[in-house]
Design a protein around this motif. Structure first.
Motif, PDB file in Angstrom:
ATOM      1  N   UNK A 119     -46.263  56.650  46.235  1.00  0.00           N
ATOM      2  CA  UNK A 119     -47.132  57.808  46.691  1.00  0.00           C
ATOM      3  C   UNK A 119     -48.354  58.000  45.830  1.00  0.00           C
ATOM      4  N   UNK A 120     -47.742  58.173  44.600  1.00  0.00           N
ATOM      5  CA  UNK A 120     -48.950  58.331  43.604  1.00  0.00           C
ATOM      6  C   UNK A 120     -50.061  57.309  43.567  1.00  0.00           C
ATOM      7  N   UNK A 121     -49.658  56.094  43.399  1.00  0.00           N
ATOM      8  CA  UNK A 121     -50.667  54.815  43.517  1.00  0.00           C
ATOM      9  C   UNK A 121     -51.264  55.039  45.024  1.00  0.00           C
ATOM     10  N   UNK A 122     -50.761  55.109  45.822  1.00  0.00           N
ATOM     11  CA  UNK A 122     -51.359  55.301  47.240  1.00  0.00           C
ATOM     12  C   UNK A 122     -52.533  56.485  47.567  1.00  0.00           C
ATOM     13  N   UNK A 123     -52.077  57.228  46.782  1.00  0.00           N
ATOM     14  CA  UNK A 123     -52.964  58.576  46.763  1.00  0.00           C
ATOM     15  C   UNK A 123     -54.247  58.578  45.930  1.00  0.00           C
ATOM     16  N   UNK A 124     -54.143  57.789  44.778  1.00  0.00           N
ATOM     17  CA  UNK A 124     -55.274  57.352  43.844  1.00  0.00           C
ATOM     18  C   UNK A 124     -56.068  55.993  43.935  1.00  0.00           C
ATOM     19  N   UNK A 125     -55.534  55.331  44.796  1.00  0.00           N
ATOM     20  CA  UNK A 125     -55.941  53.959  44.658  1.00  0.00           C
ATOM     21  C   UNK A 125     -57.223  53.917  45.247  1.00  0.00           C
ATOM     22  N   UNK A 126     -57.874  54.840  46.112  1.00  0.00           N
ATOM     23  CA  UNK A 126     -59.052  54.827  46.869  1.00  0.00           C
ATOM     24  C   UNK A 126     -60.052  55.457  46.105  1.00  0.00           C
ATOM     25  N   UNK A 127     -59.793  55.887  44.988  1.00  0.00           N
ATOM     26  CA  UNK A 127     -60.855  56.699  44.025  1.00  0.00           C
ATOM     27  C   UNK A 127     -61.699  55.491  43.487  1.00  0.00           C
ATOM     28  N   UNK A 139     -54.463  45.717  52.137  1.00  0.00           N
ATOM     29  CA  UNK A 139     -54.722  46.391  53.195  1.00  0.00           C
ATOM     30  C   UNK A 139     -53.695  47.082  54.094  1.00  0.00           C
ATOM     31  N   UNK A 140     -52.550  46.608  54.055  1.00  0.00           N
ATOM     32  CA  UNK A 140     -51.510  47.413  54.884  1.00  0.00           C
ATOM     33  C   UNK A 140     -50.889  48.195  54.373  1.00  0.00           C
ATOM     34  N   UNK A 141     -51.112  48.758  52.941  1.00  0.00           N
ATOM     35  CA  UNK A 141     -50.596  49.983  52.157  1.00  0.00           C
ATOM     36  C   UNK A 141     -49.640  49.252  51.146  1.00  0.00           C
ATOM     37  N   UNK A 142     -49.094  48.127  51.024  1.00  0.00           N
ATOM     38  CA  UNK A 142     -48.028  47.779  50.054  1.00  0.00           C
ATOM     39  C   UNK A 142     -48.797  47.531  49.028  1.00  0.00           C
ATOM     40  N   UNK A 143     -47.993  47.325  47.836  1.00  0.00           N
ATOM     41  CA  UNK A 143     -48.403  47.194  46.459  1.00  0.00           C
ATOM     42  C   UNK A 143     -49.004  45.856  46.225  1.00  0.00           C
ATOM     43  N   UNK A 144     -50.049  45.796  45.499  1.00  0.00           N
ATOM     44  CA  UNK A 144     -50.258  44.289  44.864  1.00  0.00           C
ATOM     45  C   UNK A 144     -49.435  44.025  43.823  1.00  0.00           C
ATOM     46  N   UNK A 145     -49.894  42.913  43.135  1.00  0.00           N
ATOM     47  CA  UNK A 145     -49.079  42.470  41.990  1.00  0.00           C
ATOM     48  C   UNK A 145     -49.332  43.666  40.883  1.00  0.00           C
ATOM     49  N   UNK A 146     -50.691  43.682  40.676  1.00  0.00           N
ATOM     50  CA  UNK A 146     -51.115  44.900  39.764  1.00  0.00           C
ATOM     51  C   UNK A 146     -50.596  46.158  40.079  1.00  0.00           C
ATOM     52  N   UNK A 147     -50.328  46.506  41.421  1.00  0.00           N
ATOM     53  CA  UNK A 147     -49.773  47.717  41.488  1.00  0.00           C
ATOM     54  C   UNK A 147     -48.162  47.718  41.401  1.00  0.00           C
ATOM     55  N   UNK A 150     -48.017  48.307  37.417  1.00  0.00           N
ATOM     56  CA  UNK A 150     -48.354  49.730  37.003  1.00  0.00           C
ATOM     57  C   UNK A 150     -47.251  50.716  37.546  1.00  0.00           C
ATOM     58  N   UNK A 151     -46.741  50.320  38.889  1.00  0.00           N
ATOM     59  CA  UNK A 151     -45.447  51.367  39.159  1.00  0.00           C
ATOM     60  C   UNK A 151     -44.245  51.078  38.303  1.00  0.00           C
ATOM     61  N   UNK A 152     -43.938  49.773  37.538  1.00  0.00           N
ATOM     62  CA  UNK A 152     -42.977  49.445  36.973  1.00  0.00           C
ATOM     63  C   UNK A 152     -42.966  50.263  35.471  1.00  0.00           C
ATOM     64  N   UNK A 153     -44.134  50.375  35.257  1.00  0.00           N
ATOM     65  CA  UNK A 153     -44.383  51.266  34.000  1.00  0.00           C
ATOM     66  C   UNK A 153     -43.943  52.794  34.200  1.00  0.00           C
ATOM     67  N   UNK A 313     -52.916  66.189  39.972  1.00  0.00           N
ATOM     68  CA  UNK A 313     -51.221  66.483  40.557  1.00  0.00           C
ATOM     69  C   UNK A 313     -50.583  65.290  40.990  1.00  0.00           C
ATOM     70  N   UNK A 314     -51.461  64.356  41.814  1.00  0.00           N
ATOM     71  CA  UNK A 314     -50.978  63.457  42.597  1.00  0.00           C
ATOM     72  C   UNK A 314     -50.206  62.268  41.645  1.00  0.00           C
ATOM     73  N   UNK A 315     -50.561  62.429  40.430  1.00  0.00           N
ATOM     74  CA  UNK A 315     -49.628  61.753  39.311  1.00  0.00           C
ATOM     75  C   UNK A 315     -48.301  62.604  38.792  1.00  0.00           C
ATOM     76  N   UNK A 316     -48.773  63.789  38.485  1.00  0.00           N
ATOM     77  CA  UNK A 316     -47.641  64.608  38.013  1.00  0.00           C
ATOM     78  C   UNK A 316     -46.517  64.920  39.090  1.00  0.00           C
ATOM     79  N   UNK A 317     -46.842  65.403  40.292  1.00  0.00           N
ATOM     80  CA  UNK A 317     -45.929  65.890  41.226  1.00  0.00           C
ATOM     81  C   UNK A 317     -44.913  64.943  41.503  1.00  0.00           C
ATOM     82  N   UNK A 318     -45.305  63.788  41.942  1.00  0.00           N
ATOM     83  CA  UNK A 318     -44.351  62.615  42.389  1.00  0.00           C
ATOM     84  C   UNK A 318     -43.692  62.208  41.229  1.00  0.00           C
TER      85      UNK A 318
END
Length: 541
Positions: A119-127, A139-147, A150-153, A313-318
């Motif tokens: 959710x954090x990455x989806x919210x901020x990915x379009x910045x 394009x279908x909303x799933x994570x790329x390799x880079x995503x 980052x999520x793993x971190x 907050x999209x980073x902090x809350x989730x």
């Protein structure tokens, strides 16, 4: 094995969980789980499905979950032990029934941390400054390799905080919780003051453009997911300083505060929409392609500073919610390991007083959940179904334990429990039904996987160490789960639409009551219940 101790780790004897968490820590653990990605995305999802009547969806879900929370409040205060949602059915109906409840508890908890990260990455990915440097989403909303990287971190960070000990977990969550509560309230006030269109509540087809079907369909699509989490204080009960006094208060207070915040957010969201986006309905209330609803509304209202705050907050809350769920999922697997339902290694406690191997397992499973699966909205429907199925065990267990363990001290007592317990069970089953047939059969399939793990674990135990299955007392579980799936198959939420509106709800209600009272005829004898409770009991605080 004793679950908790009021002392620090000693040099001899088994290491145990440490009682380091007070009322505020418990309350913030639950409230922090309630206020996660759900507040950032839940209002948009609910409005897209139900229109302005999504307000009714929030009220309905809040009432149902508050009833379930009150049930859990009594159980948590009376039986304060780690991973409590897995323990209560075990006491009343034996290890087999207890495992099915525990598996549902663990399944939903262990998958929420990666969902919050997504959710954090989806919210901020379009910045613009993010998309110009890294592509996070397909394009279908799933994570790329880079995503995924980052999520793993994020997941590794959650793991390190949990390994450091429950005090750091509670303290870090408390700091984050203050921010997480203030930002939604600030958002409501700013949007109501700067841009509010009362006509939006009847635009795009009227107050309820999709009728009752839309109201009910919105519940599992994001509303229930947003409001769930009150049970996290119960999962951490084995580390509470004064569980008999604090757990029920923490559950009730967090549920009420979360409900008020979410209702205010939905009203502010609907009232702040651009009326032009509603001329052709509620399919895209913030415009085609929009994903960060409150940030977009804040920018449109001229409050750019609030939009920046919301992206922070999209980073902090989730993240704070994911942090908590990774910890509580490890307490559930710890509880099942101490009940010999999962491998013993998951019940080992580190020098810092945390279930280390269970925490690492939560990380591994969370990493698997980050693989290119469906989007946030698709996953929350599945997780909501598993969560409410977990909740459904509690009313039956409470009624059974009231009958078979009546002398247990109960610091908080559910009023009119003979009426409210079956009502809570019906509420849970209705939400599961509204989740749709697709979610129901997938949850049942996952249970088959869990039972295979359970059977393998038992097979590796010496015969004299295997607790009796009490399979007769678990007989009600299978008709319940299969029956709900069949009702979903012929129902109006992903099924064949054979059941007409309202008659489908009547059928679910009648079925639920039949299962409920049938289960009460299968409760273990009082002496067996007392022995099970004594075997897992914590020292009184």
């Amino acid at each position: 094995m004793a679950l908790t101790s009021t002392s620090t780790t000693g040099t001899t004897g088994p290491r145990v969980l440490q009682r380091d968490v007070g009322f505020w820590g418990l309350m913030f653990v639950s409230l922090g789980s309630i206020i996660g990605s759900g507040w950032l995305l839940g209002a948009l999802t609910a409005a897209s499905i139900a229109g302005p009547a999504s307000i009714i969806s929030w009220v309905l879900a809040a009432g149902m979950l508050l009833l379930l929370a009150l049930v859990h409040a009594e159980l948590g205060a009376a039986y304060p032990m780690a991973g409590g949602t897995a323990r209560y059915p075990h006491f009343a109906f034996g290890p087999l029934a207890g495992f099915t409840a525990g598996w549902m508890s663990w399944l939903q908890a262990v998958t929420i941390a990666p969902i919050e990260v997504e959710a954090t990455l989806s919210y901020t990915a379009h910045l613009s400054w993010v998309s110009s440097n890294v592509t996070i989403l397909h394009p279908d909303g799933t994570l790329t390799t880079s995503g995924i990287g980052i999520a793993s971190l994020f997941m590794v960070l959650f793991t390190l905080v949990n390994i450091a000990g429950v005090s750091l977990l509670a303290d870090s969550n408390t700091v984050a919780m203050l921010w997480k509560t203030l930002v939604p309230l600030l958002t409501v006030v700013v949007l109501l003051l700067l841009t509010f269109h009362a006509g939006n509540f009847t635009a795009g087809g009227g107050f309820a453009p999709y009728g009752a079907h839309g109201i009910f369909a919105a519940l599992p699509a994001g509303v229930v997911f947003a409001l769930q989490g009150f049970e996290q204080a119960i999962q951490m009960a084995g580390e509470a300083r004064n569980p008999q006094k604090d757990i029920s208060r923490a559950v009730i207070v967090s549920t009420v505060i979360g409900t008020i915040i979410y209702l205010a957010l939905e009203v502010a969201f609907i009232g702040s929409l651009d009326p032009g986006h509603l001329l052709h309905g509620w399919a895209n209330p913030i415009g085609a392609g929009g994903f960060g609803p409150y940030a977009q509304l804040a920018s449109a209202a001229g409050a750019g500073w609030l939009a920046v705050t919301l992206y922070i907050d999209a980073v902090i809350s989730p993240s704070a919610t994911g942090l908590v769920y990774l910890g509580t999922s490890s307490r559930i697997s710890y509880a099942m390991a101490t009940d010999k339902a999962l491998p013993r290694s998951l019940g080992r406690v580190s020098l810092r007083g945390v279930p280390l191997i269970s925490i690492v397992l939560a990380l591994v499973v969370g990493e698997l959940a980050l693989l290119p699966f469906p989007s946030w909205q698709s996953l929350v429907g599945l997780v909501s179904s598993a969560t409410v199925m977990m909740y459904g065990y509690a009313p039956v267990a409470l009624h059974a334990l009231r009958l078979r363990n009546p002398d247990r001290p109960r610091p908080y007592q559910l009023p009119a429990w003979r009426l409210l317990c079956p009502s809570a069970f019906v509420c849970a089953n209705l939400i599961i039904y509204w989740s749709g047939f697709q979610a129901e059969w997938k949850i049942n399939a996952s249970l088959l996987l869990g039972l295979a793990v359970f059977a393998l674990t038992r097979a590796r135990l010496p015969r004299d160490q295997r607790p009796a299955l009490r399979s007769r007392s678990a007989l009600w579980v299978w008709p319940w789960l299969v029956g709900l799936m069949l009702l979903g198959a012929i129902g109006r939420y992903g099924g064949t639409n054979l059941l007409p509106d309202w008659w489908d709800m009547a059928a679910v209600t009648a079925f639920s009551l039949a299962v409920y009272y049938g289960a009460l005829r299968l409760v273990l004898p009082a002496e067996d219940v007392a022995a099970a409770v004594a075997a897992d009991d914590s020292p009184q605080a």
